[in-house]
Design an enzyme around this catalytic site. Structure first.
Site, PDB file in Angstrom:
ATOM      1  N   HIS A  75       0.506  -1.209   0.113  1.00 42.07           N
ATOM      2  CA  HIS A  75      -0.533  -0.321  -0.045  1.00 42.07           C
ATOM      3  C   HIS A  75       0.758   1.410  -0.357  1.00 42.07           C
ATOM      4  O   HIS A  75       0.097   2.335   0.384  1.00 42.07           O
ATOM      5  CB  HIS A  75      -0.780   0.470   1.436  1.00 42.07           C
ATOM      6  CG  HIS A  75      -1.447  -1.563   1.004  1.00 42.07           C
ATOM      7  ND1 HIS A  75      -3.097  -1.497   0.306  1.00 42.07           N
ATOM      8  CD2 HIS A  75      -2.216  -2.330   1.911  1.00 42.07           C
ATOM      9  CE1 HIS A  75      -4.141  -1.560   1.349  1.00 42.07           C
ATOM     10  NE2 HIS A  75      -2.951  -2.865   1.681  1.00 42.07           N
ATOM     11  N   ASN A 148     -10.319  -3.108   2.373  1.00 41.76           N
ATOM     12  CA  ASN A 148      -9.832  -2.717   0.555  1.00 41.76           C
ATOM     13  C   ASN A 148     -11.266  -3.167   0.199  1.00 41.76           C
ATOM     14  O   ASN A 148     -12.174  -3.250   0.454  1.00 41.76           O
ATOM     15  CB  ASN A 148      -9.306  -4.440   0.900  1.00 41.76           C
ATOM     16  CG  ASN A 148      -7.451  -4.800   1.297  1.00 41.76           C
ATOM     17  OD1 ASN A 148      -6.688  -3.723   1.333  1.00 41.76           O
ATOM     18  ND2 ASN A 148      -6.964  -5.308   1.131  1.00 41.76           N
ATOM     19  N   HIS A 339      -3.778   1.196  12.190  1.00 47.05           N
ATOM     20  CA  HIS A 339      -3.491  -0.469  12.976  1.00 47.05           C
ATOM     21  C   HIS A 339      -4.951  -0.744  12.861  1.00 47.05           C
ATOM     22  O   HIS A 339      -5.689  -0.718  13.543  1.00 47.05           O
ATOM     23  CB  HIS A 339      -2.692  -0.332  14.253  1.00 47.05           C
ATOM     24  CG  HIS A 339      -2.220  -1.549  15.024  1.00 47.05           C
ATOM     25  ND1 HIS A 339      -2.843  -2.697  14.353  1.00 47.05           N
ATOM     26  CD2 HIS A 339      -1.923  -1.389  15.864  1.00 47.05           C
ATOM     27  CE1 HIS A 339      -2.600  -3.565  15.182  1.00 47.05           C
ATOM     28  NE2 HIS A 339      -1.315  -2.884  15.953  1.00 47.05           N
TER      29      HIS A 339
HETATM   30 FE1  HDD Z   1      -3.075  -5.150   5.591  1.00 47.55          FE
HETATM   31  C1  HDD Z   1      -0.880  -1.875   5.106  1.00 47.55           C
HETATM   32  C2  HDD Z   1      -5.626  -3.530   4.003  1.00 47.55           C
HETATM   33  C3  HDD Z   1      -4.001  -8.254   5.293  1.00 47.55           C
HETATM   34  C4  HDD Z   1       0.093  -6.483   6.683  1.00 47.55           C
HETATM   35  N1  HDD Z   1      -2.779  -2.889   4.984  1.00 47.55           N
HETATM   36  C5  HDD Z   1      -2.406  -1.747   4.604  1.00 47.55           C
HETATM   37  C6  HDD Z   1      -3.130  -0.795   4.353  1.00 47.55           C
HETATM   38  C7  HDD Z   1      -4.822  -1.475   3.965  1.00 47.55           C
HETATM   39  C8  HDD Z   1      -4.388  -2.683   4.362  1.00 47.55           C
HETATM   40  C9  HDD Z   1      -5.975  -0.891   3.341  1.00 47.55           C
HETATM   41  C10 HDD Z   1      -2.715   0.145   3.866  1.00 47.55           C
HETATM   42  C11 HDD Z   1      -2.883   1.417   4.880  1.00 47.55           C
HETATM   43  C12 HDD Z   1      -2.518   3.034   4.772  1.00 47.55           C
HETATM   44  O1  HDD Z   1      -2.856   3.666   4.176  1.00 47.55           O
HETATM   45  O2  HDD Z   1      -1.664   3.097   5.525  1.00 47.55           O
HETATM   46  N2  HDD Z   1      -3.963  -6.141   4.716  1.00 47.55           N
HETATM   47  C13 HDD Z   1      -5.287  -5.246   4.510  1.00 47.55           C
HETATM   48  C14 HDD Z   1      -6.564  -6.138   4.308  1.00 47.55           C
HETATM   49  C15 HDD Z   1      -5.918  -7.074   4.618  1.00 47.55           C
HETATM   50  C16 HDD Z   1      -4.340  -7.245   5.049  1.00 47.55           C
HETATM   51  C17 HDD Z   1      -7.984  -5.281   4.143  1.00 47.55           C
HETATM   52  C18 HDD Z   1      -6.863  -8.414   4.485  1.00 47.55           C
HETATM   53  C19 HDD Z   1      -8.141  -8.836   5.786  1.00 47.55           C
HETATM   54  N3  HDD Z   1      -2.069  -6.726   5.943  1.00 47.55           N
HETATM   55  C20 HDD Z   1      -2.845  -8.020   5.870  1.00 47.55           C
HETATM   56  C21 HDD Z   1      -2.018  -8.953   6.742  1.00 47.55           C
HETATM   57  C22 HDD Z   1      -1.135  -8.419   6.844  1.00 47.55           C
HETATM   58  C23 HDD Z   1      -0.427  -7.095   6.989  1.00 47.55           C
HETATM   59  C24 HDD Z   1      -2.549 -10.475   6.562  1.00 47.55           C
HETATM   60  C25 HDD Z   1       0.975  -9.100   7.833  1.00 47.55           C
HETATM   61  C26 HDD Z   1       0.110 -10.382   8.379  1.00 47.55           C
HETATM   62  N4  HDD Z   1      -0.278  -4.377   6.091  1.00 47.55           N
HETATM   63  C27 HDD Z   1       0.371  -4.858   6.128  1.00 47.55           C
HETATM   64  C28 HDD Z   1       0.840  -3.823   7.018  1.00 47.55           C
HETATM   65  C29 HDD Z   1       0.848  -2.811   6.294  1.00 47.55           C
HETATM   66  C30 HDD Z   1      -0.627  -2.930   5.182  1.00 47.55           C
HETATM   67  C31 HDD Z   1       3.196  -4.385   6.169  1.00 47.55           C
HETATM   68  C32 HDD Z   1       1.982  -1.699   5.461  1.00 47.55           C
HETATM   69  C33 HDD Z   1       2.180  -0.252   5.924  1.00 47.55           C
HETATM   70  C34 HDD Z   1       1.336  -0.176   7.132  1.00 47.55           C
HETATM   71  O3  HDD Z   1       0.522  -1.591   6.823  1.00 47.55           O
HETATM   72  O4  HDD Z   1       1.233   0.500   7.288  1.00 47.55           O
HETATM   73  O5  HDD Z   1       1.598  -3.710   8.163  1.00 47.55           O
END
Ligand code: HDD
Length: 681
Positions: A75, A148, A339
């Protein structure tokens, strides 16, 4: 729309304290020292060596050298806006969350939309899921709904997240391709992790190329828990439904837009808000009683499953309006930290192993991205309520905590800050009963990977199915490994033989002999054909040259604007164009700055007899709009034009000499958006 017309909400007031306007101010160093010169470094002699002593040079360059922070690991490319949320029905029966109980309150929100896969500078319109993350600044602290635009996910367990992301990011040897899943590692992952089948169907569908952030649904994906004042829990799925309906680009258009306007979605929402067309989304919930946990025929803890809306209706509970653009992209959009674990009393988690993985990952990623444990103090991340605890120090600490006590329990500060009992609003985790053996395994109830993928396929209209086949054919057409291609064909034969056969033929693989999941059910809510459609905020290209019919054009422009349609005029040069009866209009574009993919419809009024290049460009423009199924209107000399270009009489091509009747028909066509029946003409 002037943002200062808004009443400041609590978040806006808080941000105001941090806003700095440098205009008309004296230039100083970061120490507040006024500087007399900012263009030349300090040198020993005007052609001599630069001096170490030059503190201004050192400060300016050092700050510059450190301007970047790591982009989000997923993202990375996003765009955020401010807004407000208001309930229309109290959820008190289900949850003690105050912002879901009080219909009179407006809760400030900050929403960041994103693509998942591409880097910060990648194009907006690539094929991908879109993030839709909302931070509610509630009176009980921040609640984040990190959603999402697709209701299911690739994997079922958070431990596989690094694997799926490694597979869909650019390949590690050459860092190619950018922001695309059309490559070997991604499809190798898919074929060897078949729980991805359902999500892949969505990714190959029109949902993955939205027309606008304003026209996307949002889904919390996981099953969460709502807990009421009596401690009774219900399972819940969260939905955002856009007021304008859910709409998409076509693939050829998305592809071209990536080059013509890589900021297409950013521009779209920024401009809509600046013009006062505030995007609206309804918050909906699907509620399931705890007793029904095992009655749906699939496991509600499995994030590859949705709850069909026809079986469990989405109850609309409130509306979010996005009404203010940010002041500073970095300070707000880049530094916002979401978060899934930011909850308020009355909202709790479930044992969905994907959700549990996320609960670890989000704080961890902010620590590296924002450089330390105090990122909650960055203005955009601060709750609108005070926070008090015994956490101290760390990089970039802003708070000056008074007194000697930073531990619990204590007597010196009367044992404060003091925990709050649940009856008075303290968060207490729902006391779910758990028992089991420690195992690393997939629950048997998570093993059906294909039924809902078939449900999705069954729910599509013919043109939506055709787009899915086209997407598979494109993506796999870019895959080099014959074995991976065949594995994907064999995998999707489990979803639909019709689908797998169609793309197998296109990519030169062996079509399946048998397959299917046996599911015959469909869910109309999954098809975008059943979403609201409106002409509002659609962009119309108006093509005209000097001598156009003044009164007619004036009438049509007025009528389009009254429908909230956004017309932009293309002519031979930018600036004033003279029509008949003393009417003039202002052209914003020539064919150099305006391409048909930037518009939702075209209105052809007059070409230029003299200018061959203009005529040729207009023909190309209209032809391309036609091939993207868009409404085309023509009056006066424009009608002749369409005849010459063999477009008259085709579906969605509106012509007329009675200008009032023409305009009504054209507005109706704009509200229809696309004329899919053109595939056959
Ligand atoms: Fe995630 C970012 C949505 C599964 C780990 N995620 C992130 C963002 C969105 C989502 C919208 C961007 C937030 C922003 O605009 O700053 N993610 C989802 C959805 C998931 C999902 C709807 C499944 C239902 N994500 C998911 C899993 C993991 C992560 C399974 C790790 C185990 N996601 C992250 C992250 C991020 C992230 C690495 C990257 C940047 C951030 O968090 O702030 O922690």
């Amino acid at each position: 729309m002037d943002e200062h017309n808004h009443e400041k909400n609590s978040k806006d007031e808080q941000l105001e304290a941090f806003r700095v306007d440098d205009k008309d101010k004296a230039l100083t160093t970061n120490q507040g020292l006024k500087m007399s010169e900012d263009e030349f470094s300090l040198k020993a002699g005007v052609r001599g060596p630069t001096l170490m002593e030059d503190f201004h040079f050192r400060e300016k360059l050092t700050h510059f050298d450190h301007e970047r922070i790591p982009e989000r690991v997923v993202h990375a490319r996003g765009f955020a806006v401010h807004g407000e949320f208001q309930l229309y029905r109290s959820m008190k029966k289900y949850t003690s969350a105050k912002f879901l109980q009080d219909t009179s309150k407006k809760t400030p929100v900050f929403v960041r939309f994103s693509t998942v896969n591409g880097s910060r500078g990648s194009a907006d319109t690539v094929r991908d899921a879109r993030g839709f993350a909302t931070k509610f600044y509630t009176e009980e602290g921040n609640y984040d709904l990190v959603a999402n635009n697709i209701p299911v996910f690739f994997i079922q367990d958070g431990i596989k997240f690094p694997d799926v992301v490694h597979a869909f990011k650019p390949e590690p040897d050459n860092d190619i391709p950018q922001a695309s899943t059309a490559h070997d590692t991604f499809w190798d992952f898919v074929a060897n992790n078949q729980e991805s089948a359902h999500m892949i169907m969505w990714i190959m569908s029109d949902r993955a190329i939205p027309r606008s952030f304003r026209m996307m649904e949002g889904f919390g994906v996981h099953t969460f828990r709502l807990v009421n004042d009596e401690g009774k829990a219900h399972f819940v799925k969260f939905h955002w439904k856009p007021g304008l309906g859910t709409h998409s680009l076509v693939w050829d258009e998305a592809h071209k837009l990536a080059g013509i306007d890589p900021d297409y979605h950013r521009n779209d929402i920024w401009n809509a808000i600046e013009k006062g067309f505030y995007p609206e989304y309804e918050l909906g919930v699907q509620i399931l009683a705890e007793e029904d946990e095992f009655n749906l025929g699939f496991d509600i803890l499995d994030a590859t499953k949705l709850w069909p809306e026809e079986d469990i209706p989405v109850i609309p509970v409130g509306k979010m309006i996005l009404n203010r653009n940010v002041d500073n992209f970095f300070a707000e959009t880049e530094q916002v930290a979401f978060h899934v674990g930011n909850v308020v009393p009355g909202i709790d988690f479930t044992n969905d192993p994907l959700l549990q993985g996320r609960l670890f990952s989000y704080t961890d990623t902010q620590l590296i991205r924002l450089g330390g444990p105090n990122f909650h103090e960055i203005p955009i991340n601060r709750p609108v309520v005070q926070f008090h605890n015994n956490q101290r120090e760390g990089y970039h600490r802003q708070t000056i905590n008074l007194g000697k006590v930073s531990y619990h329990r204590n007597s010196l500060a009367g044992n404060t800050p003091a925990p709050v009992p649940p009856e008075e609003g303290g968060y207490a985790t729902y006391q779910e009963k758990v028992e089991g053996r420690k195992v690393r395994a997939r629950s048997e109830s998570f093993e059906d990977h294909f039924s809902q993928a078939t449900l999705f396929w069954n729910s599509m209209t013919n043109h939506e199915k055709a787009h899915i086949i086209e997407a598979f054919s494109f993506e796999l057409g870019k895959v080099k490994s014959e074995s991976v291609k065949q594995q994907v064909v064999d995998m999707f034969a489990n979803v639909s033989v019709e689908l797998a056969t169609a793309f197998a033929v296109n990519i030169g693989a062996k079509p399946p002999q048998e397959g299917g999941s046996g599911v015959t059910k469909s869910s109309p809510a999954l098809s975008q054909e059943n979403t609201p459609k409106t002409a509002e905020t659609r962009k119309v290209a108006i093509i005209l040259t000097e001598g156009f019919n003044g009164p007619e054009v004036k009438y049509v422009l007025k009528r389009l604007s009254s429908e909230g349609i956004m017309p932009e005029i293309i002519s031979e040069t930018i600036g004033t164009v003279q029509g008949t009866n003393g009417v003039t209009v202002k052209a914003q574009h020539t064919f150099l700055t305006a391409k048909s993919v930037l518009f939702d419809a075209v209105y052809m009024i007059r070409g230029s007899r003299k200018n061959k290049k203009f005529n040729k460009d207009a023909a190309y423009f209209i032809d391309e709009a036609f091939s993207h199924y868009k409404p085309i209107g023509a009056t006066g000399e424009g009608i002749e034009w369409l005849k010459v270009n063999h477009l008259d009489g085709k579906p969605g091509v509106i012509t007329g000499t009675d200008i009032a009747a023409f305009t009504e028909e054209f507005v109706e066509a704009i509200a229809k958006h696309r004329f899919w029946e053109r595939v056959l003409v």
